[in-house]
Design an enzyme around this catalytic site. Structure first.
Site, short mmCIF file in Angstrom:
data_model
loop_
_atom_site.label_atom_id
_atom_site.label_comp_id
_atom_site.label_asym_id
_atom_site.label_seq_id
_atom_site.Cartn_x
_atom_site.Cartn_y
_atom_site.Cartn_z
CG ASP A 270 58.07 69.47 49.03
OD1 ASP A 270 57.47 70.68 48.94
OD2 ASP A 270 59.00 69.49 49.61
CD GLU B 46 60.25 61.56 48.93
OE1 GLU B 46 59.98 62.40 48.03
OE2 GLU B 46 60.24 61.42 50.08
#
Length: 177
Positions: free
Chosen positions: A44, A35
């Protein structure tokens, strides 16, 4: 065969496993690698505003464009999200698990696809029925991002395929020994 090549896991994650590290330690390292840790809000792969290691809500507020947090605040948010993911595993998985297995499941189910998608999944059903190998196979089916097939490299989401392989390796860590 080289363990890193076989499992696709980093030397850092493998070292933690080899040293007998706890699920929180393994999960922290794995999520840092997958991440990143962004102190400025970003979209994202599905276009959702996130911050830190993929948090969408901070202190009860939805992440918004230009939101900025300190590294210390992200560390706090990351610890809360990690602990929530591992608590979900403890509450919902009915078979005994090792620390790497807990980390793999926490990354895949509550952290990445979310409980709402995990509960009805073949992965969840197989795992709780004791079919660990079948569950690990089912993790690899989750390779779409925003409707795009991530096996197609031009869709720019091939990292999802790699992540699923790694989560599967963690979730099945040691079952063939």
């Amino acid at each position: 065969m080289n363990t890193k090549i076989r499992y696709g896991l980093s030397a850092a994650v493998l070292a933690l496993i080899g040293a007998g590290a706890s699920a929180p330690q393994i999960l922290d390292q794995f999520l840092d690698e997958k991440e990143g840790n962004h102190t400025m809000a970003y979209r994202d792969g599905s276009g959702i505003w996130t911050i830190c290691r993929g948090a969408t809500v901070v202190d009860g507020k939805t992440v918004f464009p230009n939101m900025k947090l300190s590294k210390e605040k992200c560390d706090q948010v990351n610890a809360i999200e990690r602990d929530k993911a591992l608590a979900w595993v403890e509450r919902n998985i009915k078979v005994p698990l090792t620390e790497p297995q807990k980390a793999g499941i926490a990354s895949f189910c509550p952290y990445n696809i979310g409980p709402g998608k995990c509960f009805p999944s073949t992965f969840y059903k197989r795992l709780n029925a004791g079919d660990r190998k079948g569950a690990c196979e089912a993790i690899r089916w989750w390779i779409k991002d925003g409707g795009r097939d991530c096996r197609i490299r031009s869709n720019n989401c091939y990292g999802q395929v790699i992540r699923r392989d790694q989560e599967s390796a963690l979730t099945c860590w040691g079952i063939e020994q």
